[in-house]
Design a protein around this motif. Sequence first.
Motif, PDB file in Angstrom:
ATOM      1  N   LEU A   1    -111.454  35.793   0.579  1.00 25.80           N
ATOM      2  CA  LEU A   1    -112.050  36.830  -0.247  1.00 25.80           C
ATOM      3  C   LEU A   1    -113.471  36.384  -0.584  1.00 25.80           C
ATOM      4  CD1 LEU A   1    -111.192  39.485  -1.700  1.00 25.80           C
ATOM      5  CD2 LEU A   1    -110.588  38.073  -3.661  1.00 25.80           C
ATOM      6  N   GLU A   2    -114.429  37.313  -0.460  1.00 28.09           N
ATOM      7  CA  GLU A   2    -115.822  36.964  -0.739  1.00 28.09           C
ATOM      8  C   GLU A   2    -116.308  37.666  -1.993  1.00 28.09           C
ATOM      9  OE1 GLU A   2    -120.304  37.008   1.240  1.00 28.09           O
ATOM     10  OE2 GLU A   2    -118.627  37.797   2.399  1.00 28.09           O
ATOM     11  N   ILE A   3    -117.000  36.911  -2.841  1.00 25.08           N
ATOM     12  CA  ILE A   3    -117.712  37.503  -3.970  1.00 25.08           C
ATOM     13  C   ILE A   3    -119.013  38.036  -3.390  1.00 25.08           C
ATOM     14  CG2 ILE A   3    -118.816  37.130  -6.197  1.00 25.08           C
ATOM     15  CD1 ILE A   3    -116.926  34.704  -6.582  1.00 25.08           C
ATOM     16  N   LYS A   4    -119.114  39.346  -3.230  1.00 25.82           N
ATOM     17  CA  LYS A   4    -120.301  39.962  -2.644  1.00 25.82           C
ATOM     18  C   LYS A   4    -121.386  40.177  -3.693  1.00 25.82           C
ATOM     19  CE  LYS A   4    -119.872  41.128   1.747  1.00 25.82           C
ATOM     20  NZ  LYS A   4    -120.866  40.705   2.731  1.00 25.82           N
ATOM     21  N   ASN A   5    -120.980  40.327  -4.942  1.00 23.02           N
ATOM     22  CA  ASN A   5    -121.938  40.570  -6.008  1.00 23.02           C
ATOM     23  C   ASN A   5    -121.309  40.091  -7.299  1.00 23.02           C
ATOM     24  OD1 ASN A   5    -123.446  42.000  -8.165  1.00 23.02           O
ATOM     25  ND2 ASN A   5    -124.372  43.142  -6.483  1.00 23.02           N
ATOM     26  N   ILE A   6    -122.079  39.399  -8.095  1.00 24.87           N
ATOM     27  CA  ILE A   6    -121.639  38.994  -9.429  1.00 24.87           C
ATOM     28  C   ILE A   6    -122.874  38.931 -10.304  1.00 24.87           C
ATOM     29  CG2 ILE A   6    -121.681  36.545  -8.787  1.00 24.87           C
ATOM     30  CD1 ILE A   6    -119.382  36.147 -10.855  1.00 24.87           C
ATOM     31  N   ALA A   7    -122.782  39.566 -11.470  1.00 23.33           N
ATOM     32  CA  ALA A   7    -123.933  39.594 -12.366  1.00 23.33           C
ATOM     33  C   ALA A   7    -123.467  39.741 -13.808  1.00 23.33           C
ATOM     34  CB  ALA A   7    -124.858  40.755 -12.007  1.00 23.33           C
ATOM     35  N   VAL A   8    -124.264  39.177 -14.690  1.00 16.46           N
ATOM     36  CA  VAL A   8    -124.059  39.304 -16.130  1.00 16.46           C
ATOM     37  C   VAL A   8    -125.351  39.877 -16.705  1.00 16.46           C
ATOM     38  CG1 VAL A   8    -123.680  38.022 -18.290  1.00 16.46           C
ATOM     39  CG2 VAL A   8    -122.383  37.414 -16.241  1.00 16.46           C
ATOM     40  N   ALA A   9    -125.225  40.827 -17.625  1.00 15.96           N
ATOM     41  CA  ALA A   9    -126.394  41.439 -18.254  1.00 15.96           C
ATOM     42  C   ALA A   9    -127.324  40.351 -18.794  1.00 15.96           C
ATOM     43  CB  ALA A   9    -125.956  42.374 -19.377  1.00 15.96           C
ATOM     44  N   ALA A  10    -128.626  40.570 -18.642  1.00 16.98           N
ATOM     45  CA  ALA A  10    -129.626  39.574 -19.043  1.00 16.98           C
ATOM     46  C   ALA A  10    -129.421  39.099 -20.482  1.00 16.98           C
ATOM     47  CB  ALA A  10    -131.031  40.137 -18.858  1.00 16.98           C
ATOM     48  N   SER A  11    -129.072  40.008 -21.378  1.00 15.75           N
ATOM     49  CA  SER A  11    -128.888  39.641 -22.790  1.00 15.75           C
ATOM     50  C   SER A  11    -127.670  38.756 -23.032  1.00 15.75           C
ATOM     51  CB  SER A  11    -128.775  40.904 -23.645  1.00 15.75           C
ATOM     52  OG  SER A  11    -127.665  41.678 -23.220  1.00 15.75           O
ATOM     53  N   HIS A  12    -126.800  38.637 -22.036  1.00 13.63           N
ATOM     54  CA  HIS A  12    -125.577  37.838 -22.170  1.00 13.63           C
ATOM     55  C   HIS A  12    -125.559  36.611 -21.253  1.00 13.63           C
ATOM     56  CE1 HIS A  12    -124.386  41.578 -24.128  1.00 13.63           C
ATOM     57  NE2 HIS A  12    -123.425  40.886 -24.699  1.00 13.63           N
ATOM     58  N   GLN A  13    -126.660  36.367 -20.549  1.00 17.63           N
ATOM     59  CA  GLN A  13    -126.707  35.219 -19.640  1.00 17.63           C
ATOM     60  C   GLN A  13    -126.853  33.907 -20.410  1.00 17.63           C
ATOM     61  OE1 GLN A  13    -129.730  36.036 -16.683  1.00 17.63           O
ATOM     62  NE2 GLN A  13    -128.624  37.806 -15.898  1.00 17.63           N
ATOM     63  N   ASN A  14    -126.420  32.830 -19.756  1.00 23.31           N
ATOM     64  CA  ASN A  14    -126.480  31.478 -20.317  1.00 23.31           C
ATOM     65  C   ASN A  14    -125.630  31.318 -21.575  1.00 23.31           C
ATOM     66  OD1 ASN A  14    -128.360  30.479 -18.313  1.00 23.31           O
ATOM     67  ND2 ASN A  14    -129.865  31.780 -19.334  1.00 23.31           N
ATOM     68  N   LYS A  15    -124.540  32.072 -21.637  1.00 27.67           N
ATOM     69  CA  LYS A  15    -123.623  32.002 -22.778  1.00 27.67           C
ATOM     70  C   LYS A  15    -122.184  31.758 -22.332  1.00 27.67           C
ATOM     71  CE  LYS A  15    -126.526  35.013 -25.561  1.00 27.67           C
ATOM     72  NZ  LYS A  15    -126.648  36.308 -26.241  1.00 27.67           N
ATOM     73  N   GLY A  16    -121.992  31.438 -21.042  1.00 28.66           N
ATOM     74  CA  GLY A  16    -120.661  31.150 -20.539  1.00 28.66           C
ATOM     75  C   GLY A  16    -119.923  32.336 -19.955  1.00 28.66           C
TER      76      GLY A  16
ATOM     77  N   TYR B   1    -104.699  35.058  -1.849  1.00 23.27           N
ATOM     78  CA  TYR B   1    -105.800  34.551  -1.023  1.00 23.27           C
ATOM     79  C   TYR B   1    -105.803  33.033  -1.084  1.00 23.27           C
ATOM     80  CZ  TYR B   1    -107.642  39.213  -0.370  1.00 23.27           C
ATOM     81  OH  TYR B   1    -107.797  40.530  -0.011  1.00 23.27           O
ATOM     82  N   LYS B   2    -106.297  32.408  -0.011  1.00 23.50           N
ATOM     83  CA  LYS B   2    -106.332  30.943   0.081  1.00 23.50           C
ATOM     84  C   LYS B   2    -107.734  30.377  -0.173  1.00 23.50           C
ATOM     85  CE  LYS B   2    -102.063  30.675   1.844  1.00 23.50           C
ATOM     86  NZ  LYS B   2    -101.453  31.820   1.215  1.00 23.50           N
ATOM     87  N   MET B   3    -108.768  31.248  -0.028  1.00 23.03           N
ATOM     88  CA  MET B   3    -110.144  30.780  -0.141  1.00 23.03           C
ATOM     89  C   MET B   3    -111.006  31.858  -0.778  1.00 23.03           C
ATOM     90  SD  MET B   3    -111.949  28.037   0.717  1.00 23.03           S
ATOM     91  CE  MET B   3    -110.927  27.293   1.984  1.00 23.03           C
ATOM     92  N   LEU B   4    -111.883  31.424  -1.695  1.00 27.09           N
ATOM     93  CA  LEU B   4    -112.865  32.316  -2.298  1.00 27.09           C
ATOM     94  C   LEU B   4    -114.243  31.844  -1.849  1.00 27.09           C
ATOM     95  CD1 LEU B   4    -113.218  34.738  -4.211  1.00 27.09           C
ATOM     96  CD2 LEU B   4    -113.350  33.119  -6.110  1.00 27.09           C
ATOM     97  N   VAL B   5    -115.044  32.767  -1.305  1.00 29.58           N
ATOM     98  CA  VAL B   5    -116.336  32.458  -0.691  1.00 29.58           C
ATOM     99  C   VAL B   5    -117.436  33.210  -1.432  1.00 29.58           C
ATOM    100  CG1 VAL B   5    -117.654  32.679   1.457  1.00 29.58           C
ATOM    101  CG2 VAL B   5    -115.211  32.189   1.559  1.00 29.58           C
ATOM    102  N   VAL B   6    -118.622  32.608  -1.481  1.00 27.98           N
ATOM    103  CA  VAL B   6    -119.782  33.282  -2.054  1.00 27.98           C
ATOM    104  C   VAL B   6    -121.033  32.808  -1.321  1.00 27.98           C
ATOM    105  CG1 VAL B   6    -120.215  31.563  -3.889  1.00 27.98           C
ATOM    106  CG2 VAL B   6    -120.899  33.957  -4.229  1.00 27.98           C
ATOM    107  N   GLY B   7    -122.023  33.684  -1.223  1.00 19.19           N
ATOM    108  CA  GLY B   7    -123.288  33.318  -0.588  1.00 19.19           C
ATOM    109  C   GLY B   7    -124.440  33.584  -1.533  1.00 19.19           C
ATOM    110  N   THR B   8    -125.477  32.745  -1.449  1.00 17.75           N
ATOM    111  CA  THR B   8    -126.669  32.918  -2.268  1.00 17.75           C
ATOM    112  C   THR B   8    -127.868  32.339  -1.521  1.00 17.75           C
ATOM    113  OG1 THR B   8    -127.530  32.714  -4.526  1.00 17.75           O
ATOM    114  CG2 THR B   8    -126.462  30.761  -3.592  1.00 17.75           C
ATOM    115  N   ALA B   9    -129.047  32.703  -1.953  1.00 16.25           N
ATOM    116  CA  ALA B   9    -130.260  32.221  -1.284  1.00 16.25           C
ATOM    117  C   ALA B   9    -130.374  30.703  -1.405  1.00 16.25           C
ATOM    118  CB  ALA B   9    -131.484  32.876  -1.899  1.00 16.25           C
ATOM    119  N   ASP B  10    -130.843  30.064  -0.323  1.00 17.71           N
ATOM    120  CA  ASP B  10    -130.993  28.608  -0.353  1.00 17.71           C
ATOM    121  C   ASP B  10    -132.042  28.170  -1.373  1.00 17.71           C
ATOM    122  OD1 ASP B  10    -133.167  29.562   1.140  1.00 17.71           O
ATOM    123  OD2 ASP B  10    -133.172  27.841   2.490  1.00 17.71           O
ATOM    124  N   THR B  11    -132.926  29.077  -1.769  1.00 16.36           N
ATOM    125  CA  THR B  11    -133.932  28.747  -2.781  1.00 16.36           C
ATOM    126  C   THR B  11    -133.421  28.975  -4.202  1.00 16.36           C
ATOM    127  OG1 THR B  11    -134.830  30.976  -2.626  1.00 16.36           O
ATOM    128  CG2 THR B  11    -135.861  29.291  -1.245  1.00 16.36           C
ATOM    129  N   GLY B  12    -132.247  29.589  -4.333  1.00 18.70           N
ATOM    130  CA  GLY B  12    -131.672  29.886  -5.648  1.00 18.70           C
ATOM    131  C   GLY B  12    -130.955  28.672  -6.216  1.00 18.70           C
TER     132      GLY B  12
END
Length: 153
Positions: free
Chosen positions: A62-77, A95-106
């Motif tokens: 299973l792949e996490i294609k998108n994950i986001a938290v509202a800016a006002s709630h970021q860095n709070k866990g 599922y046996k595996m969870l996959v995610v992709g992100t930019a190498d500069t991130g």
Amino acid sequence: MQQLRLIKLRSTDALPFGLLLLADETIAAIEKYIYASAVYVLMQSGETIGVAALYPLSADELEIKNIAVAASHQNKGFGSFLIRQLIELARTQQYKMLVVGTADTGLQQIRFYERNGFKKYALRKNFFIEHYPQPIFENGVQLKDMVLLRQPL
């Protein structure tokens, strides 16, 4: 994390594009995967503060294609809470595996995933050049390659 609920959206529910766009550059890019994904929103006291889209790669992955938290709630866990919920969902769905992709500069995103148990395993060369019509810049650097991380379940 009081009053937090993870809710799966139905196909008739409006998608939270404002949040989805925090993790992906364009609605066109999001629409390539969103309708084949299970979309979950993280609610706190009736407010949508996070979103995640899970896309099945196979019967085992299973792949996490998108994950986001509202800016006002970021860095709070909340992001880590959301990841833990997604891991539990994936496990209960066998599922046996969870996959995610992100930019190498991130670097911040990569550290976030590593703190939450993911390990790097592959690199998709030129992903952001080949899959997006316009160059994408983050912190003044053009995105080119995608780092893939995974977590066994």
